[in-house]
Design an enzyme around this catalytic site. Structure first.
Site, PDB file in Angstrom:
ATOM      1  NE  ARG A 260      51.184  48.571  31.257  1.00  0.00           N
ATOM      2  CZ  ARG A 260      49.982  48.344  31.748  1.00  0.00           C
ATOM      3  NH1 ARG A 260      49.590  48.089  33.003  1.00  0.00           N
ATOM      4  NH2 ARG A 260      49.000  48.270  30.684  1.00  0.00           N
TER       5      ARG A 260
ATOM      6  NE  ARG B  40      58.391  45.923  23.599  1.00  0.00           N
ATOM      7  CZ  ARG B  40      57.359  45.680  22.699  1.00  0.00           C
ATOM      8  NH1 ARG B  40      57.413  45.655  21.557  1.00  0.00           N
ATOM      9  NH2 ARG B  40      56.115  45.753  23.190  1.00  0.00           N
TER      10      ARG B  40
ATOM     11  NE  ARG C 184      42.421  66.761  21.993  1.00  0.00           N
ATOM     12  CZ  ARG C 184      42.658  68.014  21.514  1.00  0.00           C
ATOM     13  NH1 ARG C 184      42.052  68.938  22.078  1.00  0.00           N
ATOM     14  NH2 ARG C 184      43.530  68.104  20.566  1.00  0.00           N
TER      15      ARG C 184
ATOM     16  NE  ARG D 182      46.341  56.682  14.551  1.00  0.00           N
ATOM     17  CZ  ARG D 182      45.909  55.765  15.372  1.00  0.00           C
ATOM     18  NH1 ARG D 182      46.936  54.812  15.915  1.00  0.00           N
ATOM     19  NH2 ARG D 182      44.829  55.608  15.728  1.00  0.00           N
TER      20      ARG D 182
ATOM     21  CD  GLU E  28      43.764  58.326  13.311  1.00  0.00           C
ATOM     22  OE1 GLU E  28      43.952  58.893  14.575  1.00  0.00           O
ATOM     23  OE2 GLU E  28      43.709  57.093  13.003  1.00  0.00           O
TER      24      GLU E  28
ATOM     25  CE1 TYR F 223      40.919  55.092  23.775  1.00  0.00           C
ATOM     26  CE2 TYR F 223      42.395  53.300  24.992  1.00  0.00           C
ATOM     27  CZ  TYR F 223      41.823  53.946  23.745  1.00  0.00           C
ATOM     28  OH  TYR F 223      42.184  53.156  22.617  1.00  0.00           O
TER      29      TYR F 223
ATOM     30  CG  ASP G 252      42.824  48.939  24.948  1.00  0.00           C
ATOM     31  OD1 ASP G 252      42.916  49.994  24.304  1.00  0.00           O
ATOM     32  OD2 ASP G 252      43.820  48.523  25.657  1.00  0.00           O
TER      33      ASP G 252
END
Length: 378
Positions: A171, A175, A247, A277, A298, A346, A348
């Site tokens: 996905r 935009r 990871r 980041r 990171e 993984y 959320d």
């Protein structure tokens, strides 16, 4: 029943609370010195900043029941995740939006013009993208892929995007307006007092006892009527078939007097910058004011036996090994594997809580006949 939760993260806390409210006696053990797992937060003593110790966690969901659940234990303040990225000597907004496109190409296109333009630069010859690289080239073309996805992905996953499945980027958010809110979800926010305070309240029940700095040994399983295990699935079997690949992250913490980068998350998409980041944690609590600042660089790398596993790799080799471990796990009795590590997926935070609530419901309906996996890992 006497029930053991291995792990005091979201899975163990939510399942434990629901079963305690149903009259069961719950013992929670965790090898760490704190609850809340990888979403643990604590105030920095020098600056007062609320720090996300294992990297930032931003709550977002469309699941109203889950939103009502977390807000029942902690006040959530409005928060929009607006990610920036540094590439080619400029700062851009992510996800790719109309501002990103116009800035990158030096144009002033309207939405319809930008949509047509991206259709022209995208590789429409790729009809059925199979890899991460093909997916990116199909939807944004080579220039945006090179600037924002290729280097970042190589650093994050330790492999070329052509080796990763398209599903990682299935996905791709592009935009054609100026909306720079990273997430689409209806409910978004941050806990006013941090995630650890929320989890502590979930665990605050007379039928729940919590034991930190306490490792679990599988030989202890039979002391309990049922065990909910949120540790590594392969760890339950002492890694007998080999280790599942993850990871991990290294954090280089530094402080700054003032505002270092003006945003919570700044990505670095170029491969020659070693970190993925920089996160500036005071910006995760915009309702607070702090002169000092706490930041993390990171670095992503392969996870070893002594590291904290973060992201399951789930490539062909790992999926084959996972299938073997799942087959072993399904022969176990008296244990249910839950959470990110227990199911090698993984997840959320909102999905973790949803599955924990559903797992508790399954146990209340089935008791000790609850299967090893309420949510199948494969």
């Amino acid at each position: 029943m006497r029930i053991l939760m291995v792990g005091a993260g979201l899975s163990g806390a939510v399942i434990g609370r629901k079963l305690a409210e149903a009259g069961h006696d719950i013992t929670v053990v965790d090898a760490r010195a704190h609850v809340a797992g990888n979403c643990h937060t604590e105030r920095d003593s020098a600056t007062g900043v609320m720090v996300h110790v294992y990297g930032p966690h931003i709550f977002h969901t469309d699941d109203e029941e889950v939103w009502n659940y977390v807000t029942g234990f902690e006040t959530f303040k409005a928060y929009k995740n607006r990610v920036k990225t540094t590439s080619k000597g400029q700062v851009f907004s992510l996800p790719i939006n109309l501002h990103t496109i116009n800035q990158f190409y030096g144009k002033t296109m309207r939405p319809d013009e930008a949509r047509d333009f991206i259709s022209e630069v995208a590789d429409t010859s790729i009809e059925d993208p199979q890899t991460f690289e093909e997916q990116a080239l199909r939807f944004v073309g080579p220039d945006l892929y090179e600037a924002f996805f290729k280097g970042y992905t190589m650093k994050q996953w330790g492999m070329h995007p052509s080796e990763l499945p398209a599903s990682i980027l299935k996905r791709l958010p592009v935009r054609f307006n100026y909306d720079d809110n990273y997430f689409f979800h209806k409910f978004q926010g941050m806990p006013e007092n941090g995630y650890t305070a929320m989890v502590e309240r979930i665990l605050d029940h007379p039928r729940i006892s919590v034991h930190l700095n306490t490792a679990f040994e599988r030989a202890e399983k039979d002391q309990w009527d049922h065990v909910f295990y949120s540790g590594p699935l392969d760890g339950w079997f002492d890694y007998a078939l080999g280790r599942l690949g993850y990871r991990t992250l290294d954090f280089e913490r530094f402080t700054y007097e003032g505002d270092y980068q003006g945003c919570a998350v700044m990505n670095y998409g170029e491969e020659d910058v070693p970190y993925t980041r920089i996160t500036e944690h005071k910006h995760f609590s915009p309702w607070e004011s702090h002169d000092g600042s706490v930041l993390y660089r990171e670095f992503s790398r392969a996870c070893t036996a002594d590291d904290i596993p973060y992201y399951p790799i789930r490539q062909v080799r790992e999926k084959a090994l996972l299938a073997d471990y799942v087959a072993r796990a399904e022969k176990e009795t008296g244990v249910t594997f839950v959470g990110r590590l227990g199911t090698y997926r993984y997840l959320d935070m909102d999905v973790t809580i949803r599955e924990a609530l559903d797992t508790a419901d399954a146990f209340l309906a089935q008791g000790q006949d609850t299967p090893a996996f309420v949510k199948a890992p494969l």
